[in-house]
Design an enzyme around this catalytic site. Structure first.
Site, PDB file in Angstrom:
ATOM      1  N   HIS A  93       0.892  -1.184   0.000  1.00 39.85           N
ATOM      2  CA  HIS A  93       0.000   0.000   0.000  1.00 39.85           C
ATOM      3  C   HIS A  93       0.924   1.226   0.000  1.00 39.85           C
ATOM      4  O   HIS A  93       1.663   1.439  -0.964  1.00 39.85           O
ATOM      5  CB  HIS A  93      -0.903  -0.111   1.224  1.00 39.85           C
ATOM      6  CG  HIS A  93      -2.054   0.842   1.276  1.00 39.85           C
ATOM      7  ND1 HIS A  93      -2.400   1.686   0.259  1.00 39.85           N
ATOM      8  CD2 HIS A  93      -2.983   1.067   2.269  1.00 39.85           C
ATOM      9  CE1 HIS A  93      -3.463   2.386   0.609  1.00 39.85           C
ATOM     10  NE2 HIS A  93      -3.842   2.032   1.826  1.00 39.85           N
ATOM     11  N   HIS A 152      -2.052  -2.080  -9.955  1.00 40.83           N
ATOM     12  CA  HIS A 152      -3.004  -1.492  -9.016  1.00 40.83           C
ATOM     13  C   HIS A 152      -4.265  -2.334  -9.002  1.00 40.83           C
ATOM     14  O   HIS A 152      -4.650  -2.869 -10.037  1.00 40.83           O
ATOM     15  CB  HIS A 152      -3.345  -0.054  -9.425  1.00 40.83           C
ATOM     16  CG  HIS A 152      -3.931   0.744  -8.316  1.00 40.83           C
ATOM     17  ND1 HIS A 152      -5.267   0.708  -8.016  1.00 40.83           N
ATOM     18  CD2 HIS A 152      -3.350   1.571  -7.414  1.00 40.83           C
ATOM     19  CE1 HIS A 152      -5.480   1.495  -6.968  1.00 40.83           C
ATOM     20  NE2 HIS A 152      -4.343   2.019  -6.586  1.00 40.83           N
ATOM     21  N   ASP A 199       3.162   5.555  -6.845  1.00 41.46           N
ATOM     22  CA  ASP A 199       4.406   5.403  -6.091  1.00 41.46           C
ATOM     23  C   ASP A 199       5.638   5.253  -6.964  1.00 41.46           C
ATOM     24  O   ASP A 199       6.757   5.268  -6.446  1.00 41.46           O
ATOM     25  CB  ASP A 199       4.302   4.188  -5.155  1.00 41.46           C
ATOM     26  CG  ASP A 199       3.354   4.453  -4.011  1.00 41.46           C
ATOM     27  OD1 ASP A 199       3.359   5.588  -3.522  1.00 41.46           O
ATOM     28  OD2 ASP A 199       2.611   3.546  -3.633  1.00 41.46           O
TER      29      ASP A 199
HETATM   30  N1  CMC Z   1       5.086  -6.851 -10.543  1.00 37.98           N
HETATM   31  C1  CMC Z   1       4.968  -8.049 -11.163  1.00 37.98           C
HETATM   32  N2  CMC Z   1       3.829  -8.717 -11.325  1.00 37.98           N
HETATM   33  C2  CMC Z   1       2.724  -8.136 -10.809  1.00 37.98           C
HETATM   34  C3  CMC Z   1       2.765  -6.904 -10.143  1.00 37.98           C
HETATM   35  C4  CMC Z   1       3.997  -6.261 -10.041  1.00 37.98           C
HETATM   36  N3  CMC Z   1       4.077  -5.075  -9.433  1.00 37.98           N
HETATM   37  N4  CMC Z   1       1.513  -6.577  -9.746  1.00 37.98           N
HETATM   38  C5  CMC Z   1       0.737  -7.584 -10.134  1.00 37.98           C
HETATM   39  N5  CMC Z   1       1.463  -8.529 -10.776  1.00 37.98           N
HETATM   40  C6  CMC Z   1       0.974  -9.748 -11.413  1.00 37.98           C
HETATM   41  C7  CMC Z   1       0.624 -10.809 -10.367  1.00 37.98           C
HETATM   42  O1  CMC Z   1       1.732 -11.633 -10.097  1.00 37.98           O
HETATM   43  C8  CMC Z   1      -0.508 -11.535 -11.058  1.00 37.98           C
HETATM   44  O2  CMC Z   1       0.072 -12.364 -12.054  1.00 37.98           O
HETATM   45  P1  CMC Z   1      -0.581 -13.829 -12.359  1.00 37.98           P
HETATM   46  O3  CMC Z   1      -1.948 -13.539 -12.873  1.00 37.98           O
HETATM   47  O4  CMC Z   1       0.343 -14.455 -13.317  1.00 37.98           O
HETATM   48  O5  CMC Z   1      -0.617 -14.525 -11.010  1.00 37.98           O
HETATM   49  C9  CMC Z   1      -1.247 -10.437 -11.803  1.00 37.98           C
HETATM   50  O6  CMC Z   1      -0.270  -9.414 -12.056  1.00 37.98           O
HETATM   51  C10 CMC Z   1      -2.411  -9.842 -11.002  1.00 37.98           C
HETATM   52  O7  CMC Z   1      -1.865  -9.363  -9.780  1.00 37.98           O
HETATM   53  P2  CMC Z   1      -2.600  -9.390  -8.370  1.00 37.98           P
HETATM   54  O8  CMC Z   1      -1.560  -9.581  -7.312  1.00 37.98           O
HETATM   55  O9  CMC Z   1      -3.746 -10.346  -8.430  1.00 37.98           O
HETATM   56  O10 CMC Z   1      -3.182  -7.920  -8.309  1.00 37.98           O
HETATM   57  P3  CMC Z   1      -3.755  -7.217  -7.031  1.00 37.98           P
HETATM   58  O11 CMC Z   1      -4.855  -6.334  -7.508  1.00 37.98           O
HETATM   59  O12 CMC Z   1      -4.076  -8.186  -5.953  1.00 37.98           O
HETATM   60  O13 CMC Z   1      -2.527  -6.368  -6.504  1.00 37.98           O
HETATM   61  C11 CMC Z   1      -1.027  -4.603  -6.082  1.00 37.98           C
HETATM   62  C12 CMC Z   1      -2.398  -4.994  -6.661  1.00 37.98           C
HETATM   63  C13 CMC Z   1      -0.912  -3.086  -6.083  1.00 37.98           C
HETATM   64  C14 CMC Z   1      -0.930  -5.105  -4.628  1.00 37.98           C
HETATM   65  C15 CMC Z   1       0.066  -5.251  -6.959  1.00 37.98           C
HETATM   66  O14 CMC Z   1      -0.041  -4.799  -8.291  1.00 37.98           O
HETATM   67  C16 CMC Z   1       1.462  -4.973  -6.399  1.00 37.98           C
HETATM   68  O15 CMC Z   1       1.926  -5.702  -5.526  1.00 37.98           O
HETATM   69  N6  CMC Z   1       2.153  -3.917  -6.928  1.00 37.98           N
HETATM   70  C17 CMC Z   1       3.446  -3.545  -6.386  1.00 37.98           C
HETATM   71  C18 CMC Z   1       3.258  -2.784  -5.103  1.00 37.98           C
HETATM   72  C19 CMC Z   1       2.792  -1.369  -5.363  1.00 37.98           C
HETATM   73  O16 CMC Z   1       3.318  -0.673  -6.230  1.00 37.98           O
HETATM   74  N7  CMC Z   1       1.814  -0.933  -4.559  1.00 37.98           N
HETATM   75  C20 CMC Z   1       1.312   0.453  -4.622  1.00 37.98           C
HETATM   76  C21 CMC Z   1      -0.105   0.494  -5.068  1.00 37.98           C
HETATM   77  S1  CMC Z   1      -0.584   2.179  -5.464  1.00 37.98           S
HETATM   78  C22 CMC Z   1      -0.572   2.984  -3.962  1.00 37.98           C
HETATM   79  C23 CMC Z   1      -1.763   2.693  -3.166  1.00 37.98           C
HETATM   80  O17 CMC Z   1      -2.877   3.061  -3.573  1.00 37.98           O
HETATM   81  O18 CMC Z   1      -1.592   2.105  -2.088  1.00 37.98           O
END
Ligand code: CMC
Length: 421
Positions: free
Chosen positions: A261, A300, A356
């Site tokens: 987050h 995101h 971020d």
């Molecule tokens: N790098 C590599 N792969 C990713 C990433 C990433 N940053 N984000 C998602 N994926 C992949 C994930 O592995 C999955 O792949 P597969 O379908 O093959 O398993 C697919 O994309 C869908 O990801 P998810 O984890 O189901 O997506 P989510 O909606 O649960 O997670 C997130 C959203 C923000 C937690 C995630 O994208 C992440 O960890 N990003 C990096 C951390 C980050 O930058 N966070 C700040 C968010 S913006 C600030 C805020 O509002 O807090």
């Protein structure tokens, strides 16, 4: 085509038809079918927990609006305190209302001396500023006995003002403690952003640079609210038990602390530093695709397109670098972005830079240590948390938050004495 949904319980043949309004149908449909029937929705992927008129977010098209106003216009023309007023009141202030609001916030920036001398000074010398911030926000509530009067609209306004006014003071105090420097008192003649920068950096004849003051204010505007994210949901869940707003905001700040987050900006800078050179970008991207790393600052839950805040922040970064000199990590970030946006792994998963990805580079160029990055997110998010807290308390549809579970543990069994296990 009717704007309704019909759900049939195949076990009983019972059917319920309910309206779909704004893409949402009421879960009362399920209760009507069978009051013991629940929808399994881990992480609330398909659940709207509230109606809200504060922030509109269209993740598919990269749209973000506060009170109907596009974030791009607010970032260009507004100020953080005006935006905070908008979030809390639903309308932009008149000039008299804005002057009054700015005066009230400015004159509540001081905190009780015991907060610094007895509370903050009690932390271990290497305590993380965000851990200190979370605790200090909760502790602040103990200085105000009226904090618990959440049913009283006037008391609510006082707590809202205090929390928005004192967040930068607490943040700067935590930083000063962590580096062993004397605390600078707030200055009532400075703007909200300039006062914060002054408390952070004033030594000798330091004067706030107007470009950096504006950049700080724009970053505050961009981070002020983001509808039902993890931290805001924490604020609402805690607030729904009628806890005081200081305790609720401390819980929201704890949620923000996590690296998925608000902690992501810190993780981005660590990631760019460990990549080190442009030549290492391609191997890093390959390791992300192999599942060994995560590209921090990308992806995101809601945006499946560009995060509009990321676009504005990228421009702000260039403004800041004009004053501070270019952050050497910028070239690595640009190369990473270029590679990721042309790679099917990221394109297919709709992974774009989020807020971020560039904010950490700006903070670093402005001399903030990485440990302060999430605190810089928490200061402006305070207004969003409080706007949602207020909306929650005024919403007759809301009750104490209490989700159900899908129990999959053991069936009833008899206790086994320890000697027989
Ligand atoms: N790098 C590599 N792969 C990713 C990433 C990433 N940053 N984000 C998602 N994926 C992949 C994930 O592995 C999955 O792949 P597969 O379908 O093959 O398993 C697919 O994309 C869908 O990801 P998810 O984890 O189901 O997506 P989510 O909606 O649960 O997670 C997130 C959203 C923000 C937690 C995630 O994208 C992440 O960890 N990003 C990096 C951390 C980050 O930058 N966070 C700040 C968010 S913006 C600030 C805020 O509002 O807090």
């Amino acid at each position: 085509m009717p704007d309704t949904i019909t759900i049939t319980d195949d076990r009983t043949g019972k059917t319920v038809t309910v309206p779909i309004e704004g893409g949402v149908f009421p879960s009362s449909a399920l209760r009507e079918l069978d009051p013991t029937l629940y929808c399994y929705d881990p992480a609330f992927l398909s659940t709207a927990s509230t109606r809200s008129s504060i922030t509109y977010l269209d993740g598919a098209n990269g749209v973000l609006r506060y009170g109907g106003y596009p974030i791009e216009q607010l970032a260009e023309k507004s100020s953080y305190l005006e935006v905070a007023y908008l979030l809390l009141n639903g309308e932009l202030p008149t000039s008299a209302e804005l002057a009054q609001w700015e005066h009230e916030v400015t004159h509540h920036t001081f905190i009780h001396e015991n907060m610094r001398k007895r509370f903050v000074d009690g932390f271990h010398y290497d305590a993380h500023p965000m851990g200190m911030f979370v605790s200090a926000i909760a502790a602040l509530g103990t200085f105000y006995n009226d904090a618990k009067e959440i049913e009283d609209p006037e008391s609510r306004q006082i707590q809202i003002r205090r929390l928005i006014a004192k967040s930068p003071t607490i943040a700067a105090m935590c930083y000063k403690f962590s580096v062993g420097l004397p605390f600078n008192q707030p200055s009532n003649d400075l703007s909200y952003a300039a006062n914060f920068l002054n408390m952070m950096w004033k030594i000798g004849d330091y004067e706030v640079d107007p470009v950096l003051e504006r950049a700080m204010d724009v970053l505050f505007i961009l981070h002020a609210d983001h509808e039902q994210n993890c931290g805001t949901t924490a604020m609402r869940v805690i607030g729904s038990s009628h806890a005081d707003p200081y305790s609720s905001a401390a819980g929201a700040a704890s949620a923000l602390y996590g690296p998925l987050h608000g902690g992501a900006n810190e993780a981005v800078v660590r990631m760019l530093t460990s990549i080190g050179t442009i030549d290492n970008v391609h191997p890093f991207i390959e390791s992300v695709k192999a599942g060994e790393e995560r590209l921090m600052g990308f992806g995101h839950r809601v945006y499946k397109n560009f995060d509009p805040r990321a676009t504005i922040i990228k421009q702000t970064a260039y403004d800041v670098f004009e004053v501070t000199g270019k952050n050497p990590l910028l070239d690595i970030a640009l190369k990473l972005e270029e590679e990721a946006l042309s790679d099917s792994y990221f394109v297919d998963r709709q992974l774009y830079p989020n807020v971020d990805f560039y904010s950490g580079l700006i903070y670093q160029a402005m001399q903030f240590p990485t440990s302060m990055f999430t605190v810089l997110f928490a200061i402006p998010r305070m207004s969003g948390w409080l706007a949602h807290w207020q909306e929650l308390l005024n919403d007759p549809a809301q009750k104490i938050s209490r989700p159900r579970q899908w129990y999959d543990g053991p069936d009833e069994r008899d206790y086994v004495p320890i000697v027989d296990r």
